[in-house]
Design a protein around this motif. Sequence first.
Motif, PDB file in Angstrom:
ATOM      1  N   PRO A 160       0.024   9.120  -5.693  1.00  0.00           N
ATOM      2  CA  PRO A 160      -0.689   9.688  -4.502  1.00  0.00           C
ATOM      3  C   PRO A 160      -2.225   9.635  -4.420  1.00  0.00           C
ATOM      4  CG  PRO A 160       1.352  11.065  -5.051  1.00  0.00           C
ATOM      5  CD  PRO A 160       1.194  10.036  -6.213  1.00  0.00           C
ATOM      6  N   GLN A 161      -2.811   9.819  -5.618  1.00  0.00           N
ATOM      7  CA  GLN A 161      -4.166  10.072  -5.770  1.00  0.00           C
ATOM      8  C   GLN A 161      -4.972   8.660  -5.234  1.00  0.00           C
ATOM      9  OE1 GLN A 161      -5.791  10.467  -9.900  1.00  0.00           O
ATOM     10  NE2 GLN A 161      -7.801  10.322  -9.194  1.00  0.00           N
ATOM     11  N   THR A 162      -4.073   7.597  -5.194  1.00  0.00           N
ATOM     12  CA  THR A 162      -4.493   6.199  -4.588  1.00  0.00           C
ATOM     13  C   THR A 162      -4.979   6.629  -3.216  1.00  0.00           C
ATOM     14  OG1 THR A 162      -2.934   4.975  -6.180  1.00  0.00           O
ATOM     15  CG2 THR A 162      -3.823   3.983  -4.043  1.00  0.00           C
ATOM     16  N   ALA A 163      -4.356   7.248  -2.509  1.00  0.00           N
ATOM     17  CA  ALA A 163      -4.607   7.560  -1.171  1.00  0.00           C
ATOM     18  C   ALA A 163      -6.056   7.836  -0.889  1.00  0.00           C
ATOM     19  CB  ALA A 163      -3.557   8.538  -0.532  1.00  0.00           C
ATOM     20  N   THR A 164      -6.568   8.751  -1.797  1.00  0.00           N
ATOM     21  CA  THR A 164      -8.003   9.134  -1.806  1.00  0.00           C
ATOM     22  C   THR A 164      -8.943   8.270  -2.248  1.00  0.00           C
ATOM     23  OG1 THR A 164      -7.205  11.534  -1.931  1.00  0.00           O
ATOM     24  CG2 THR A 164      -9.480  11.152  -2.282  1.00  0.00           C
ATOM     25  N   ALA A 165      -8.555   7.648  -3.501  1.00  0.00           N
ATOM     26  CA  ALA A 165      -9.576   6.883  -4.117  1.00  0.00           C
ATOM     27  C   ALA A 165      -9.538   5.325  -3.607  1.00  0.00           C
ATOM     28  CB  ALA A 165      -9.343   7.052  -5.737  1.00  0.00           C
ATOM     29  N   LEU A 166      -8.265   4.958  -3.772  1.00  0.00           N
ATOM     30  CA  LEU A 166      -8.069   3.304  -3.341  1.00  0.00           C
ATOM     31  C   LEU A 166      -7.829   3.018  -2.286  1.00  0.00           C
ATOM     32  CD1 LEU A 166      -6.324   2.237  -6.924  1.00  0.00           C
ATOM     33  CD2 LEU A 166      -8.780   2.209  -6.229  1.00  0.00           C
ATOM     34  N   ALA A 167      -7.175   3.642  -1.419  1.00  0.00           N
ATOM     35  CA  ALA A 167      -6.604   3.205  -0.157  1.00  0.00           C
ATOM     36  C   ALA A 167      -7.619   2.736   0.984  1.00  0.00           C
ATOM     37  CB  ALA A 167      -5.713   4.206   0.534  1.00  0.00           C
ATOM     38  N   PRO A 168      -8.705   3.552   1.059  1.00  0.00           N
ATOM     39  CA  PRO A 168      -9.821   3.410   1.913  1.00  0.00           C
ATOM     40  C   PRO A 168     -10.397   2.067   1.581  1.00  0.00           C
ATOM     41  CG  PRO A 168     -10.152   5.524   1.122  1.00  0.00           C
ATOM     42  CD  PRO A 168      -8.994   5.084   0.543  1.00  0.00           C
ATOM     43  N   ILE A 169     -10.590   1.573   0.261  1.00  0.00           N
ATOM     44  CA  ILE A 169     -11.197   0.340  -0.262  1.00  0.00           C
ATOM     45  C   ILE A 169      -9.948  -0.777   0.102  1.00  0.00           C
ATOM     46  CG2 ILE A 169     -11.780  -1.240  -2.139  1.00  0.00           C
ATOM     47  CD1 ILE A 169     -12.669   1.373  -3.637  1.00  0.00           C
ATOM     48  N   ALA A 170      -8.778  -0.658  -0.214  1.00  0.00           N
ATOM     49  CA  ALA A 170      -7.646  -1.618   0.180  1.00  0.00           C
ATOM     50  C   ALA A 170      -7.868  -1.787   1.715  1.00  0.00           C
ATOM     51  CB  ALA A 170      -6.257  -0.945   0.013  1.00  0.00           C
ATOM     52  N   LEU A 171      -7.807  -0.728   2.661  1.00  0.00           N
ATOM     53  CA  LEU A 171      -7.834  -1.100   4.061  1.00  0.00           C
ATOM     54  C   LEU A 171      -9.120  -2.011   4.472  1.00  0.00           C
ATOM     55  CD1 LEU A 171      -6.598   2.656   4.871  1.00  0.00           C
ATOM     56  CD2 LEU A 171      -5.660   0.416   5.777  1.00  0.00           C
ATOM     57  N   VAL A 172     -10.218  -1.472   3.797  1.00  0.00           N
ATOM     58  CA  VAL A 172     -11.518  -2.344   4.444  1.00  0.00           C
ATOM     59  C   VAL A 172     -11.237  -3.725   3.944  1.00  0.00           C
ATOM     60  CG1 VAL A 172     -13.913  -2.560   3.735  1.00  0.00           C
ATOM     61  CG2 VAL A 172     -13.012  -0.284   4.308  1.00  0.00           C
ATOM     62  N   ARG A 173     -10.896  -3.932   2.729  1.00  0.00           N
ATOM     63  CA  ARG A 173     -10.544  -5.497   2.223  1.00  0.00           C
ATOM     64  C   ARG A 173      -9.765  -6.156   3.316  1.00  0.00           C
ATOM     65  NH1 ARG A 173     -11.555  -7.363  -2.314  1.00  0.00           N
ATOM     66  NH2 ARG A 173      -9.684  -8.492  -2.552  1.00  0.00           N
ATOM     67  N   PHE A 174      -8.556  -5.665   3.645  1.00  0.00           N
ATOM     68  CA  PHE A 174      -7.816  -6.033   4.632  1.00  0.00           C
ATOM     69  C   PHE A 174      -8.443  -6.297   5.967  1.00  0.00           C
ATOM     70  CE2 PHE A 174      -4.527  -6.110   8.009  1.00  0.00           C
ATOM     71  CZ  PHE A 174      -3.666  -6.967   7.358  1.00  0.00           C
ATOM     72  N   ALA A 175      -9.212  -5.431   6.528  1.00  0.00           N
ATOM     73  CA  ALA A 175      -9.690  -5.600   7.471  1.00  0.00           C
ATOM     74  C   ALA A 175     -10.890  -6.745   7.677  1.00  0.00           C
ATOM     75  CB  ALA A 175     -10.511  -4.345   8.126  1.00  0.00           C
ATOM     76  N   GLU A 176     -11.369  -7.118   6.418  1.00  0.00           N
ATOM     77  CA  GLU A 176     -12.329  -8.052   6.525  1.00  0.00           C
ATOM     78  C   GLU A 176     -11.881  -9.387   5.819  1.00  0.00           C
ATOM     79  OE1 GLU A 176     -15.196  -6.226   3.354  1.00  0.00           O
ATOM     80  OE2 GLU A 176     -16.061  -5.288   5.010  1.00  0.00           O
ATOM     81  N   SER A 177     -10.500  -9.326   6.066  1.00  0.00           N
ATOM     82  CA  SER A 177      -9.602 -10.543   5.596  1.00  0.00           C
ATOM     83  C   SER A 177      -9.835 -11.226   4.285  1.00  0.00           C
ATOM     84  CB  SER A 177     -10.046 -11.672   6.569  1.00  0.00           C
ATOM     85  OG  SER A 177      -9.801 -11.206   7.924  1.00  0.00           O
TER      86      SER A 177
ATOM     87  N   LEU B  41       0.702  -1.256  -0.026  1.00  0.00           N
ATOM     88  CA  LEU B  41      -0.240   0.012  -0.025  1.00  0.00           C
ATOM     89  C   LEU B  41       0.935   1.364  -0.105  1.00  0.00           C
ATOM     90  CD1 LEU B  41      -2.824   1.453   0.270  1.00  0.00           C
ATOM     91  CD2 LEU B  41      -2.637   1.090   2.799  1.00  0.00           C
ATOM     92  N   ALA B  42       1.773   1.367   0.960  1.00  0.00           N
ATOM     93  CA  ALA B  42       2.592   2.373   0.938  1.00  0.00           C
ATOM     94  C   ALA B  42       3.522   2.708  -0.517  1.00  0.00           C
ATOM     95  CB  ALA B  42       3.880   2.083   2.014  1.00  0.00           C
ATOM     96  N   VAL B  43       3.848   1.695  -1.062  1.00  0.00           N
ATOM     97  CA  VAL B  43       4.610   1.734  -2.495  1.00  0.00           C
ATOM     98  C   VAL B  43       3.710   2.291  -3.528  1.00  0.00           C
ATOM     99  CG1 VAL B  43       5.327   0.336  -4.533  1.00  0.00           C
ATOM    100  CG2 VAL B  43       6.316  -0.306  -2.202  1.00  0.00           C
ATOM    101  N   VAL B  44       2.538   2.073  -3.448  1.00  0.00           N
ATOM    102  CA  VAL B  44       1.148   2.348  -4.475  1.00  0.00           C
ATOM    103  C   VAL B  44       1.104   3.790  -4.077  1.00  0.00           C
ATOM    104  CG1 VAL B  44      -0.764   2.172  -5.364  1.00  0.00           C
ATOM    105  CG2 VAL B  44       0.723   0.098  -4.905  1.00  0.00           C
ATOM    106  N   VAL B  45       0.861   4.095  -2.844  1.00  0.00           N
ATOM    107  CA  VAL B  45       0.555   5.608  -2.359  1.00  0.00           C
ATOM    108  C   VAL B  45       1.670   6.590  -2.733  1.00  0.00           C
ATOM    109  CG1 VAL B  45       0.072   7.095  -0.554  1.00  0.00           C
ATOM    110  CG2 VAL B  45      -1.290   4.849  -0.706  1.00  0.00           C
ATOM    111  N   ASP B  46       2.815   6.082  -2.575  1.00  0.00           N
ATOM    112  CA  ASP B  46       3.941   6.840  -2.856  1.00  0.00           C
ATOM    113  C   ASP B  46       4.295   7.003  -4.079  1.00  0.00           C
ATOM    114  OD1 ASP B  46       6.651   7.993  -1.891  1.00  0.00           O
ATOM    115  OD2 ASP B  46       7.334   6.599  -3.472  1.00  0.00           O
TER     116      ASP B  46
END
Length: 223
Positions: A179-196, A171-176
């Motif tokens: 940067p637009q990933t932080a706004t558009a995709l990071a929230p989705i990626a984080l939810v998917r991780f939390a949901e295993s 996630l850090a590699v992609v966001v770095d």
Amino acid sequence: MSSIVPGPQKKLEEEITAARAGAKPLDARDLNPSAPRHEALTGLDDWPESLRSAVETEYTRVAALDSNRRKTADLAVPGLVTALDTLLEGVADRIQAGKPRLFGRASAGEASPEAAGILGIPSDELEAVSGRGEHRTALRTIKQLRSQLKELADTPDHARLTRLTTFVIRLAVVVDADPQTATALAPIALVRFAESAVDPQRSATFAEKLDSWIHARATLGSD
């Protein structure tokens, strides 16, 4: 005038103390001179210090586990936890900086399809929209992950740590790189991780993961 040079045992104790404090990753040969010294990683020269530190420390941990040196792997954990915590803090800052305005929403479809693929986000989830509520959820998830890291620093669970480390570095590699990933995709990626959700790199070796991270940063950074 004479000086006292620390003997091998004293030096070892100092190295172990530094590793436990997270100040310096412990090399395999510090504990066992006959242990194989892993090769230096390449392709990271232009990476941010925080990312490079996380990758290098993870390599030390994985190399120790692969050669059945659990004690050395455990000693690498504090430094790895510190590096991952720094990465999560950076991702949180990016999300906070790019959060939608009041009543505003951002579509994940506006983000790079390549970034979504690297993060393992299915195409049917790219139509989701991200508003202030989703960003608050993402920041809460990051807070929870940082708490998990603190627990793992005290009681290493290498299976959990591998999954968490793989996700955070990716996630850090992609966001770095994008940067637009932080706004558009990071929230989705984080939810998917939390949901295993199934991790796309769950069965990959460290070398395979590293190659994919280097390729991702080069590809997204060139757009």
